[in-house]
Write a protein that holds these residues in place. Structure first.
Motif, PDB file in Angstrom:
ATOM      1  N   VAL A 222       1.044  -1.081   0.062  1.00 28.34           N
ATOM      2  CA  VAL A 222       0.001  -0.057  -0.078  1.00 28.34           C
ATOM      3  C   VAL A 222       1.002   1.142  -0.174  1.00 28.34           C
ATOM      4  O   VAL A 222       1.659   1.502   0.896  1.00 28.34           O
ATOM      5  CB  VAL A 222      -0.838  -0.057   1.093  1.00 28.34           C
ATOM      6  N   LEU A 223       0.819   1.920  -1.158  1.00 26.86           N
ATOM      7  CA  LEU A 223       1.744   3.330  -1.101  1.00 26.86           C
ATOM      8  C   LEU A 223       0.687   4.584  -0.839  1.00 26.86           C
ATOM      9  O   LEU A 223       1.236   5.550  -0.080  1.00 26.86           O
ATOM     10  CB  LEU A 223       1.937   3.608  -2.641  1.00 26.86           C
ATOM     11  N   ARG A 224      -0.669   4.699  -0.966  1.00 30.52           N
ATOM     12  CA  ARG A 224      -1.599   5.643  -0.620  1.00 30.52           C
ATOM     13  C   ARG A 224      -2.885   5.093  -0.004  1.00 30.52           C
ATOM     14  O   ARG A 224      -3.439   4.244  -0.682  1.00 30.52           O
ATOM     15  CB  ARG A 224      -1.572   6.656  -1.632  1.00 30.52           C
ATOM     16  N   VAL A 225      -3.722   5.743   0.985  1.00 30.57           N
ATOM     17  CA  VAL A 225      -4.842   5.527   1.335  1.00 30.57           C
ATOM     18  C   VAL A 225      -5.837   6.559   1.075  1.00 30.57           C
ATOM     19  O   VAL A 225      -5.570   7.556   1.546  1.00 30.57           O
ATOM     20  CB  VAL A 225      -4.874   4.619   2.670  1.00 30.57           C
ATOM     21  N   GLY A 226      -7.017   6.262   0.614  1.00 32.07           N
ATOM     22  CA  GLY A 226      -8.007   7.454   0.510  1.00 32.07           C
ATOM     23  C   GLY A 226      -9.216   6.682   0.028  1.00 32.07           C
ATOM     24  O   GLY A 226      -9.537   5.626   0.304  1.00 32.07           O
TER      25      GLY A 226
ATOM     26  N   GLU B  98       2.464  -0.108 -10.478  1.00 35.12           N
ATOM     27  CA  GLU B  98       1.793   0.498  -9.696  1.00 35.12           C
ATOM     28  C   GLU B  98       0.492   0.520 -10.095  1.00 35.12           C
ATOM     29  O   GLU B  98       0.229   0.620 -11.533  1.00 35.12           O
ATOM     30  CB  GLU B  98       2.418   1.790  -9.294  1.00 35.12           C
ATOM     31  N   MET B  99      -0.789   0.671  -9.407  1.00 35.97           N
ATOM     32  CA  MET B  99      -2.293   0.914  -9.766  1.00 35.97           C
ATOM     33  C   MET B  99      -2.894   1.586  -8.840  1.00 35.97           C
ATOM     34  O   MET B  99      -2.670   1.507  -7.524  1.00 35.97           O
ATOM     35  CB  MET B  99      -2.860  -0.334 -10.318  1.00 35.97           C
ATOM     36  N   MET B 100      -3.884   2.327  -9.368  1.00 35.09           N
ATOM     37  CA  MET B 100      -4.995   2.884  -8.514  1.00 35.09           C
ATOM     38  C   MET B 100      -6.140   1.861  -8.439  1.00 35.09           C
ATOM     39  O   MET B 100      -6.430   1.260  -9.476  1.00 35.09           O
ATOM     40  CB  MET B 100      -5.292   4.108  -8.861  1.00 35.09           C
TER      41      MET B 100
END
Length: 63
Positions: A24-28, A41-43
């Motif tokens: 996990v690189l970013r959480v929101g 990488e993916m969203m």
């Protein structure tokens, strides 16, 4: 589900490179993830990610 930056998500399905683990690189509202196999990488929308997770590996478990 309480997912934090740095956690590794073990997904139910395998990525084409053969890996199931994503960092996990970013959480929101969306998660930004990095495949630990090929480094792609993916969203992914949070709701979709939470359905696809088999388990969460915390940093202390990984060490």
């Amino acid at each position: 589900m309480d997912i934090q930056v740095g956690d590794v998500l073990e997904m139910k399905k395998q990525h084409p490179c053969g890996c199931k683990d994503w960092q996990v690189l970013r959480v929101g509202m969306d998660f930004k993830l990095r495949c630990l196999g090929c480094q792609r990488e993916m969203m992914i929308p949070r709701a979709k990610a939470e359905k696809a997770i088999k388990r969460v590996k915390r940093e202390e478990e990984q060490g």
